[in-house]
Write a protein that holds these residues in place. Sequence first.
Motif, short mmCIF file in Angstrom:
data_model
loop_
_atom_site.label_atom_id
_atom_site.label_comp_id
_atom_site.label_asym_id
_atom_site.label_seq_id
_atom_site.Cartn_x
_atom_site.Cartn_y
_atom_site.Cartn_z
N ASP A 1 43.18 47.51 39.54
CA ASP A 1 43.52 47.80 40.94
C ASP A 1 44.33 46.66 41.55
O ASP A 1 45.30 46.89 42.28
CB ASP A 1 42.26 48.02 41.78
N TYR A 2 43.94 45.43 41.25
CA TYR A 2 44.65 44.25 41.74
C TYR A 2 46.11 44.28 41.25
O TYR A 2 47.04 44.09 42.03
CB TYR A 2 43.94 42.99 41.26
N ALA A 3 46.28 44.53 39.96
CA ALA A 3 47.62 44.57 39.38
C ALA A 3 48.47 45.66 40.02
O ALA A 3 49.65 45.45 40.32
CB ALA A 3 47.53 44.77 37.87
N LYS A 4 47.88 46.81 40.27
CA LYS A 4 48.62 47.91 40.89
C LYS A 4 48.93 47.60 42.36
O LYS A 4 50.05 47.84 42.82
CB LYS A 4 47.83 49.21 40.76
N GLU B 1 36.06 36.99 42.29
CA GLU B 1 37.07 37.86 42.83
C GLU B 1 38.23 37.03 43.36
O GLU B 1 38.08 35.82 43.57
CB GLU B 1 36.51 38.74 43.96
N TYR B 2 39.36 37.65 43.55
CA TYR B 2 40.51 36.96 44.14
C TYR B 2 40.28 36.87 45.65
O TYR B 2 39.77 37.81 46.26
CB TYR B 2 41.79 37.74 43.88
N PRO B 3 40.67 35.75 46.27
CA PRO B 3 40.43 35.60 47.70
C PRO B 3 41.20 36.60 48.57
O PRO B 3 40.77 36.92 49.66
CB PRO B 3 40.88 34.16 48.00
N ASP B 4 42.32 37.10 48.06
CA ASP B 4 43.13 38.03 48.85
C ASP B 4 42.92 39.49 48.44
O ASP B 4 43.68 40.37 48.83
CB ASP B 4 44.60 37.67 48.76
N PRO C 1 29.16 44.80 36.65
CA PRO C 1 29.36 45.49 35.37
C PRO C 1 30.79 45.30 34.86
O PRO C 1 31.75 45.24 35.64
CB PRO C 1 29.10 46.96 35.73
N ALA C 2 30.93 45.23 33.56
CA ALA C 2 32.24 45.00 32.95
C ALA C 2 33.24 46.08 33.33
O ALA C 2 34.41 45.78 33.59
CB ALA C 2 32.08 44.94 31.43
N ALA C 3 32.82 47.33 33.36
CA ALA C 3 33.74 48.42 33.72
C ALA C 3 34.26 48.25 35.14
O ALA C 3 35.41 48.57 35.44
CB ALA C 3 33.05 49.77 33.56
N THR C 4 33.42 47.71 36.02
CA THR C 4 33.85 47.45 37.40
C THR C 4 34.89 46.33 37.42
O THR C 4 35.89 46.41 38.16
CB THR C 4 32.65 47.08 38.28
N LEU C 5 34.68 45.29 36.63
CA LEU C 5 35.67 44.20 36.56
C LEU C 5 37.00 44.72 36.02
O LEU C 5 38.06 44.35 36.53
CB LEU C 5 35.15 43.06 35.70
#
Length: 188
Positions: free
Chosen positions: A97-100, A67-70, A87-91
Amino acid sequence: MTRTTPDIDLIVVGAGWFGLSVAKHYIQLHPRDRIVVLESAGSCGGTWGQERLYPGLKSNNMVGSYEYPDFPMSEDVYGVKADSHIPAATLHRYLTDYAKHFGVFDRVQFHTRVTAVQPQSEGDGWRLHVACSNDPSNSTTEMGSKRLILATGLTSLPNMPSYPGQDTFRGPVFHAKDFKREAGTLTS
């Protein structure tokens, strides 16, 4: 037909782990700059893009190690318990979500493949030729950028090795990138 777009401060090629991260950090450091992320697929995630997820696919990584630290992958949001493979769908959801969350998603041009990169004639920046896979006219666009980051990863273009006897093998042969499309052949 070739169309030209106005110059851009940064073009990032690839919307996987590294492309999203570098775009997010660049936006934070240079909020007024014009940035574009080019992604050949139709979703964020690279290896974990929607187009590549087949039933049962999980990461080899455990929650907390991927995961990203922030931007924590918290159990209450993503439902993955400690000491579990993700799970891949979660990734895919997490990366989207991160991009948004960090303002990257709206700067991504999906279904856009880079066909050529060359230095600008003035020697200051790059000129990219791109094709949009959902453009029926098959036109290309030329984009100019002061900076270019290639974050295409290791699995964006299949590298299919050759094996002795391959020409007489009667089973399906496909790259891991195509597992979702070929999922039906995996049971037989």
